[in-house]
Design an enzyme around this catalytic site. Structure first.
Site, mmCIF file in Angstrom:
data_model
loop_
_atom_site.group_PDB
_atom_site.id
_atom_site.type_symbol
_atom_site.label_atom_id
_atom_site.label_comp_id
_atom_site.label_asym_id
_atom_site.label_seq_id
_atom_site.Cartn_x
_atom_site.Cartn_y
_atom_site.Cartn_z
ATOM 1 N N CYS A 7 34.096 4.850 -26.515
ATOM 2 C CA CYS A 7 33.220 5.404 -25.325
ATOM 3 C C CYS A 7 33.597 5.903 -25.057
ATOM 4 O O CYS A 7 35.705 6.546 -24.153
ATOM 5 C CB CYS A 7 33.230 4.208 -24.630
ATOM 6 S SG CYS A 7 32.540 2.092 -25.104
ATOM 7 N N HIS A 38 0.490 -1.680 0.313
ATOM 8 C CA HIS A 38 0.357 -0.011 0.258
ATOM 9 C C HIS A 38 0.762 1.416 0.353
ATOM 10 O O HIS A 38 0.692 2.409 -0.634
ATOM 11 C CB HIS A 38 -0.976 0.214 1.044
ATOM 12 C CG HIS A 38 -2.147 1.114 1.294
ATOM 13 N ND1 HIS A 38 -1.950 2.828 2.023
ATOM 14 C CD2 HIS A 38 -2.897 1.414 0.634
ATOM 15 C CE1 HIS A 38 -2.136 2.941 1.762
ATOM 16 N NE2 HIS A 38 -3.208 2.423 0.855
#
Length: 797
Positions: free
Chosen positions: A753, A422
């Site tokens: 990269c 919840h």
């Protein structure tokens, strides 16, 4: 089950999703699944529903309409409190009698259900389904009551009356007011369903979408022993599994990409005596140490979630149960997911944590934000009145009664709960950062203490002391230009990989194994292979704890590494994901658990026993074999054939031959089943002998940091030499141009990269002019690099 013709009672098999006005969203959904999904193998317990007509018949027969209207009017006018209003209406409903026709219809349907099950008085679950509940704009579940293990006609009618009364709980009245629903236009349907004995088995909740990132290609499953209320209410820290949906159609694959063991300290079972229907008891040590579900059960539930989602056409929130007597799995509820599936995707918010205080607590991160504020600990519902607006709510767990103060909180920290509890669901809907399953935050923190709640660092959330530096940046996904050059992502942290799935990247250009090994595996592979050689008692104890439950310690390394990499492989599937094999330096390897016993001391680890040289050395060859086994599992068992292997710091073609031979010995053969193997270009010899390397590998990935360091002879970590470290130095640029030209001449591709193209547009232009095939950058730099490259390509034309 016999058909009941009375319009006040309808079997599930005769209901459709369009019947929400008659039986509410919950029962309409159950009926739809029974009717439409049984052929797909989805199992839903049989049952029946009372209709809105039965509710209004009860209200009119007992003269309750005027009483309800009058009580609610007094509440709205301020002449009565919410508590007094709800109590008065509930008392009146509970004191009412069933119209004879309605009672007869319910009893007849129950007898038919019992007969179909071959039982005298069948145990049933009695659930409420309001006609305005579970609609797309009304997603707070749990407003009405559920009664379990009900047996016998008299007990059933009493439970049904209590369901009707639960339409007027305090929280249900407040909820309808907040949503603008007129109380006397909302009816209540009652679902009566064959009881699944999950008290003897297990239960949980699953979503057909990632609840934190909206990644729509995974199923998230929470699981705990006993009845599912402990999961929904956040009373337990459940097991969690994630399954990659696109690979579920192949029965030979096991595409489980995450498996997390929860604490599962308690479970809810039926009370054997007394007036309570259920009770919560501690779990055994064996239950806490064991996973609730096996792989076959996980995959079955995931396939059902996909079938349900496909049928409804939207991501779904599903409750499931496992009968402990028969071992059968069932779906007991399904409704549309209403947060991530409706979130606008034109902007991605990137939140980063800078300087921060010491870590005080950790748990599961809900949301992707961060906030600083003062603590307000509320441990009991009766203390809700003392909550301070804008504070960080710290509590054990929440239920619907807590929603009013959750709306006033800046963030939430709960001791217990999983991603489907919840507290997690409501925090998500409110857009609040929250941490659930934090363990003992209510004991570690104190009122008015200043803390930072960070959900910006992946799946794990952290509570830091004091106000941390929080930097937020919005990445617009609008009008991102197309480029011929592939722009890929550098991803390291598997926990954060799904966050970037909406970026239109061309794959993952660099995923480092070291991150998963150091943060998740944590153990040196040779310490697992040669545990008997370890003399460090503390390391032996830690390894024993980490590998508990594994018949072979080495399986721990293979499984954990494969699962960690799987999330990265899934994020942009089926686009290529380049995984670089380990490139720890010896001093870094030594820091792994048990590592010191297997690593030499080196004066210059940067140029020492690292990368490819380790893979065929007798000192690490077996450890590299475990890395290869993890990649094989990733590609062959989980099914991620998009994974590309990359070899770092390979000094010579002869060394390349040795590495490829060891890989083949471990089942990774270049070219077999589409396996590609790349090599890092970070050493001058990779450039000088590019044609030779191109014959052995499928492509190059330029590591600009090491290539610059070794070309210029500059220590990249030296502050004194920082001004000399320049990726745009003519010598470095010559290296880059040369390897691209040589590789292309040999029919091989080249990528780079690094972050330089994001903050140096001129470097992006140089790479494009040189013919680079791909550039791989951090997610935060992706949009900027994409624009720089598009501009460079336009200028080069």
């Amino acid at each position: 089950m016999a058909t009941i013709s009375d319009p006040e009672v309808v079997p599930f098999g005769e209901l459709r999703r369009e019947d929400v006005p008659r039986v509410g969203g919950k029962n309409a959904s159950l009926g739809e699944m029974v009717r439409a999904l049984g052929g797909a193998g989805v199992r839903v317990p049989e049952g029946f529903a009372t209709t809105a007509a039965a509710y209004w018949h009860f209200i009119e027969a007992n003269g309750l309409r005027e009483l309800i209207a009058g009580r609610l009017a007094a509440y709205r006018d301020g002449r009565a409190t919410l508590q007094d209003t709800g109590e008065a209406i509930r008392k009146a409903v509970l004191g009412g009698h069933w119209p004879s026709g309605t009672a007869t219809a319910i009893a007849a349907a129950y007898r038919a259900l019992s007969a179909a099950a071959g039982a005298g008085d069948l145990d049933v679950a009695v659930r409420s389904s309001a006609t305005a509940e579970d609609l797309p704009d009304a997603s707070f579940a749990g407003q009405q009551e559920t009664f379990l293990n009900v047996s016998g006609e008299a007990a059933l009618l009493a439970a049904c009356r209590r369901c009707l009364a639960s339409l007027f709980t305090d929280r249900a009245i407040a909820y309808r007011d907040a949503k603008g629903f007129e109380h006397l236009k909302v009816a209540l349907s009652i679902g009566v369903q064959r009881m699944v004995r999950s008290d003897l088995g297990a239960s949980g909740v699953m979503f057909s979408i990632d609840t934190e990132t909206g990644f729509d290609r995974v199923v998230l499953i929470d699981a705990a022993f006993g009845l599912g209320e402990t999961v929904v209410q956040g009373q337990v820290d459940p097991d969690q599994y994630q399954v990659f949906k696109p690979l579920l159609d192949d029965p030979a694959l096991v595409p489980i990409v995450a498996r997390r063991l929860g604490g599962k300290a308690v479970k809810m079972i039926y009370a054997a005596e007394g007036g309570r229907t259920t009770r919560t008891v501690p779990t055994s040590k064996a239950e806490r140490a064991a996973f609730v579900l096996g792989d076959a059960e996980i995959l079955t539930l995931a396939r059902w979630a996909v079938a349900i989602e496909r049928h409804y056409g939207v991501p779904m929130d599903v409750e499931w149960a496992k009968d402990g007597r028969t071992g059968e799995l069932f779906i007991v509820q399904a409704r549309p997911e209403t947060v991530q599936s409706r979130r606008a995707a034109r902007v991605l918010r990137s939140v980063k944590i800078g300087a921060h205080g010491r870590m005080l607590a950790r748990g599961l991160a809900i949301g992707e934000g961060a906030v600083s504020g003062r603590v307000c600990i509320i441990e009991r519902p009766e203390d809700i009145g003392r909550f301070v607006d804008g504070a960080i709510l710290v509590t054990a767990n929440t239920d619907p009664d807590w929603v009013p103060i959750m709306k006033r909180a800046a963030a939430i920290v709960a001791d217990h709960g999983g991603r489907t509890s919840h507290a997690a669901i409501v925090s998500r809907e409110l857009g609040l950062p929250a941490i659930v399953g934090a363990g003992n935050a209510t004991r570690l923190l104190h009122d008015e203490q200043e803390i930072t709640v960070s959900c910006a660092e992946g799946e794990e959330g952290f509570v830091y002391e004091g106000a941390a530096e929080i930097v937020a940046e919005d990445l617009s996904l609008a009008d991102i230009p197309a480029t011929r050059t592939k722009i890929m992502l550098n991803l390291a942290n598997p926990a954060a990989a799904f966050r970037w799935w909406r970026l239109p990247a061309d794959g993952v250009g660099l995923a480092r194994i070291e991150f998963v090994v150091s943060n998740t595996v944590r153990v040196h592979p040779m310490a697992l292979l040669h545990f008997d050689r370890l003399e460090d008692a503390a390391a032996r104890k830690e390894i024993a704890a980490l590998t508990a439950g594994y018949a072979e310690r080495t399986d721990y390394f293979v499984d954990t590494l494969a699962l960690g990499l799987a999330r990265i492989a899934a994020a942009l599937h089926p686009k290529p994901v380049v995984i670089r094999m380990s490139d720890f330096k010896t001093n870094e390897y030594a820091e792994l658990v048990g590592g010191a016993a297997f690593e030499p001391h080196e004066e210059n680890p940067m140029l020492g026993f690292r990368g490819a040289s380790r893979y065929y050395s007798e000192a690490y060859r077996e450890g590299f074999g475990l890395e290869c086994r993890a990649i094989r599992k990733l590609r062959e068992t989980l099914g991620f054939r998009n994974v590309v292997v990359m070899i770092p710091f390979c000094r010579s073609p002869a060394e390349a031959d040795k590495v490829l031979a060891v890989m083949a010995e471990n089942g990774l053969v270049r070219g077999r089943d589409g396996l590609e193997v790349l090599v890092m270009c970070e050493i001058p010899s990779n450039v000088v002998l590019a044609a030779e390397f191109a014959r052995r590998f499928d492509g190059f990935s330029i590591g600009s940091n090491d290539l610059t360091q070794l070309t210029l002879g500059v220590d990249r970590d030296s502050e004194r030499l920082a001004a000399l470290f320049d990726e745009e130095d003519p010598a470095v640029k010559w290296m880059i141009e040369t390897v691209i030209r040589s590789a292309h001449a040999a029919g091989s591709r080249v990528g780079l990269c690094g972050e330089a193209p994001s903050n140096r547009p001129e470097f992006a232009r140089f790479l494009v002019a040189s013919g680079i095939d791909s550039i791989s950058v951090s997610p935060a730099a992706f949009v900027a690099v994409k624009r720089h490259v598009a501009a460079a390509e336009a200028a080069v034309r």
